[in-house]
Design a protein around this motif. Structure first.
Motif, PDB file in Angstrom:
ATOM      1  N   PRO A  16      -2.547   0.151   4.303  1.00  0.00           N
ATOM      2  CA  PRO A  16      -3.724   0.122   3.430  1.00  0.00           C
ATOM      3  C   PRO A  16      -4.315   1.504   3.157  1.00  0.00           C
ATOM      4  CG  PRO A  16      -3.906  -1.526   5.169  1.00  0.00           C
ATOM      5  CD  PRO A  16      -2.688  -0.708   5.466  1.00  0.00           C
ATOM      6  N   SER A  17      -4.360   2.375   4.176  1.00  0.00           N
ATOM      7  CA  SER A  17      -5.026   3.665   3.947  1.00  0.00           C
ATOM      8  C   SER A  17      -4.200   4.522   2.987  1.00  0.00           C
ATOM      9  CB  SER A  17      -5.258   4.388   5.267  1.00  0.00           C
ATOM     10  OG  SER A  17      -4.005   4.686   5.859  1.00  0.00           O
ATOM     11  N   ILE A  18      -2.869   4.432   3.084  1.00  0.00           N
ATOM     12  CA  ILE A  18      -2.024   5.198   2.159  1.00  0.00           C
ATOM     13  C   ILE A  18      -2.183   4.637   0.742  1.00  0.00           C
ATOM     14  CG2 ILE A  18       0.344   5.849   1.550  1.00  0.00           C
ATOM     15  CD1 ILE A  18       1.017   5.905   4.486  1.00  0.00           C
ATOM     16  N   ALA A  19      -2.124   3.296   0.635  1.00  0.00           N
ATOM     17  CA  ALA A  19      -2.255   2.666  -0.685  1.00  0.00           C
ATOM     18  C   ALA A  19      -3.571   3.078  -1.338  1.00  0.00           C
ATOM     19  CB  ALA A  19      -2.179   1.148  -0.544  1.00  0.00           C
ATOM     20  N   GLU A  20      -4.628   3.054  -0.532  1.00  0.00           N
ATOM     21  CA  GLU A  20      -5.955   3.389  -1.052  1.00  0.00           C
ATOM     22  C   GLU A  20      -6.003   4.838  -1.559  1.00  0.00           C
ATOM     23  OE1 GLU A  20      -9.885   3.325   1.393  1.00  0.00           O
ATOM     24  OE2 GLU A  20      -8.901   1.360   1.575  1.00  0.00           O
ATOM     25  N   ASN A  21      -5.448   5.754  -0.751  1.00  0.00           N
ATOM     26  CA  ASN A  21      -5.460   7.169  -1.141  1.00  0.00           C
ATOM     27  C   ASN A  21      -4.624   7.422  -2.382  1.00  0.00           C
ATOM     28  OD1 ASN A  21      -7.161   7.988   0.899  1.00  0.00           O
ATOM     29  ND2 ASN A  21      -5.485   8.312   2.348  1.00  0.00           N
ATOM     30  N   VAL A  22      -3.497   6.717  -2.481  1.00  0.00           N
ATOM     31  CA  VAL A  22      -2.628   6.897  -3.649  1.00  0.00           C
ATOM     32  C   VAL A  22      -3.333   6.377  -4.904  1.00  0.00           C
ATOM     33  CG1 VAL A  22      -0.480   6.128  -4.732  1.00  0.00           C
ATOM     34  CG2 VAL A  22      -0.453   6.932  -2.362  1.00  0.00           C
ATOM     35  N   VAL A  23      -3.927   5.177  -4.791  1.00  0.00           N
ATOM     36  CA  VAL A  23      -4.641   4.610  -5.939  1.00  0.00           C
ATOM     37  C   VAL A  23      -5.760   5.559  -6.362  1.00  0.00           C
ATOM     38  CG1 VAL A  23      -6.203   2.738  -6.662  1.00  0.00           C
ATOM     39  CG2 VAL A  23      -4.052   2.198  -5.497  1.00  0.00           C
ATOM     40  N   VAL A 105       8.309  12.049   0.797  1.00  0.00           N
ATOM     41  CA  VAL A 105       8.512  11.698   2.197  1.00  0.00           C
ATOM     42  C   VAL A 105       7.154  11.710   2.900  1.00  0.00           C
ATOM     43  CG1 VAL A 105       9.706  12.311   4.337  1.00  0.00           C
ATOM     44  CG2 VAL A 105      10.815  12.728   2.136  1.00  0.00           C
ATOM     45  N   LYS A 106       6.886  10.636   3.672  1.00  0.00           N
ATOM     46  CA  LYS A 106       5.642  10.572   4.448  1.00  0.00           C
ATOM     47  C   LYS A 106       5.690  11.576   5.588  1.00  0.00           C
ATOM     48  CE  LYS A 106       4.688   5.679   3.676  1.00  0.00           C
ATOM     49  NZ  LYS A 106       4.579   4.348   4.270  1.00  0.00           N
ATOM     50  N   PRO A 107       4.612  12.241   5.957  1.00  0.00           N
ATOM     51  CA  PRO A 107       3.321  12.199   5.269  1.00  0.00           C
ATOM     52  C   PRO A 107       3.362  13.064   4.015  1.00  0.00           C
ATOM     53  CG  PRO A 107       3.220  13.711   7.127  1.00  0.00           C
ATOM     54  CD  PRO A 107       4.600  13.134   7.119  1.00  0.00           C
ATOM     55  N   PHE A 108       2.712  12.584   2.966  1.00  0.00           N
ATOM     56  CA  PHE A 108       2.704  13.352   1.721  1.00  0.00           C
ATOM     57  C   PHE A 108       1.273  13.466   1.215  1.00  0.00           C
ATOM     58  CE2 PHE A 108       3.148   8.892   0.745  1.00  0.00           C
ATOM     59  CZ  PHE A 108       2.225   8.706  -0.271  1.00  0.00           C
ATOM     60  N   SER A 109       1.056  14.381   0.316  1.00  0.00           N
ATOM     61  CA  SER A 109      -0.272  14.528  -0.255  1.00  0.00           C
ATOM     62  C   SER A 109      -0.382  13.615  -1.474  1.00  0.00           C
ATOM     63  CB  SER A 109      -0.496  15.995  -0.646  1.00  0.00           C
ATOM     64  OG  SER A 109      -1.079  16.083  -1.922  1.00  0.00           O
ATOM     65  N   PRO A 110      -1.378  12.700  -1.485  1.00  0.00           N
ATOM     66  CA  PRO A 110      -1.526  11.801  -2.631  1.00  0.00           C
ATOM     67  C   PRO A 110      -1.667  12.569  -3.947  1.00  0.00           C
ATOM     68  CG  PRO A 110      -2.948  11.090  -0.832  1.00  0.00           C
ATOM     69  CD  PRO A 110      -2.366  12.420  -0.433  1.00  0.00           C
TER      70      PRO A 110
END
Ligand code: CA
Length: 230
Positions: A16-23, A105-110
């Motif tokens: 969820p935190s990655i999805a949120e940051n990407v959005v 590749v994770k971790p990546f900058s949104p």
């Protein structure tokens, strides 16, 4: 130059935190982003609506992004940017004919991902003639459903009717009496404040979808209108 606002991105990511940051990063760039957390949801979305690019996590709880991409390629050439946690997967993404357009590749900058998304869109989308952005409301008369920025709203019968009346004539002010006359079968049995209550609940639903945006304008003493300058 192509305007980016019309582009819709599907983000398939179970963290969820990655999805949120990407959005957030995509919307900051003016793109419209929708996130889902499973392969099943992704397939449903891809069948039911059109997207301009997919950001696809390879490791999903119920699916594998590479398989999902293969399935997608059998029906569409929409660009895909893979998200992987393992550098060992890169060979498969790049080497095999899976049809990905890029990867991170994770971790990546949104922000970097958003920049890649824009680069892929520039590469894959032909320039469009400048046009008025399409209104954020789409009325599906057959299914009595209204979509807001591409996502169907969960509306009660009267909320649907009121919003549909306003959305068909953006900018036009409707008095409470007029709304009641148009939306209710027996207007005389209702009260002005009934309209206000439905408008209030509609605003709540729209705000939940787009915080900070209030498309319903109150004209004191005369009624309500839908914003027409998007
Ligand atoms: Ca994952």
């Amino acid at each position: 130059m192509t305007t980016v606002a019309a582009f819709r991105i599907l983000v398939v990511e179970d963290e969820p935190s990655i999805a949120e940051n990407v959005v957030y990063a995509l919307e900051t760039e003016g793109l419209t982003a929708v996130a889902v957390s499973t392969g099943t949801e992704a397939r449903e979305r891809l069948v039911s609506s059109a997207f301009d690019l997919i950001v696809l996590d390879i490791s999903l709880p119920d699916d594998n992004g590479l398989e999902l991409c293969r399935w997608l390629r059998s029906r569409s050439s929409v660009p895909v940017i893979f998200v992987t946690a393992r550098s060992s997967e890169i060979d498969r993404i790049v080497g095999l004919e899976i049809g990905g357009d890029d990867y991170v590749v994770k971790p990546f900058s949104p922000r970097e991902l958003a920049a890649r998304v824009k680069a892929v869109l520039r590469r894959t989308s032909p320039p469009q003639p400048p046009s008025r952005p399409s209104p954020p409301f789409e009325i599906d008369e057959a299914r009595l459903r209204i979509s807001y920025f591409g996502e169907p709203l969960d509306l009660t019968r009267y909320e649907f009717r009121i919003l549909a009346i306003l959305a068909r004539r953006p900018g036009q002010v409707f008095s409470r009496e007029k709304l009641m006359e148009l939306a209710w079968e027996e207007p005389e049995a209702s009260f002005d404040r009934t309209v206000d209550a439905h408008i209030k609940s509609l605003r709540g639903k729209l705000r939940a979808r787009r915080p900070g945006v209030d498309p319903i304008v109150t004209h004191r003493g005369s009624g309500y209108a839908l914003k027409d300058d998007w």
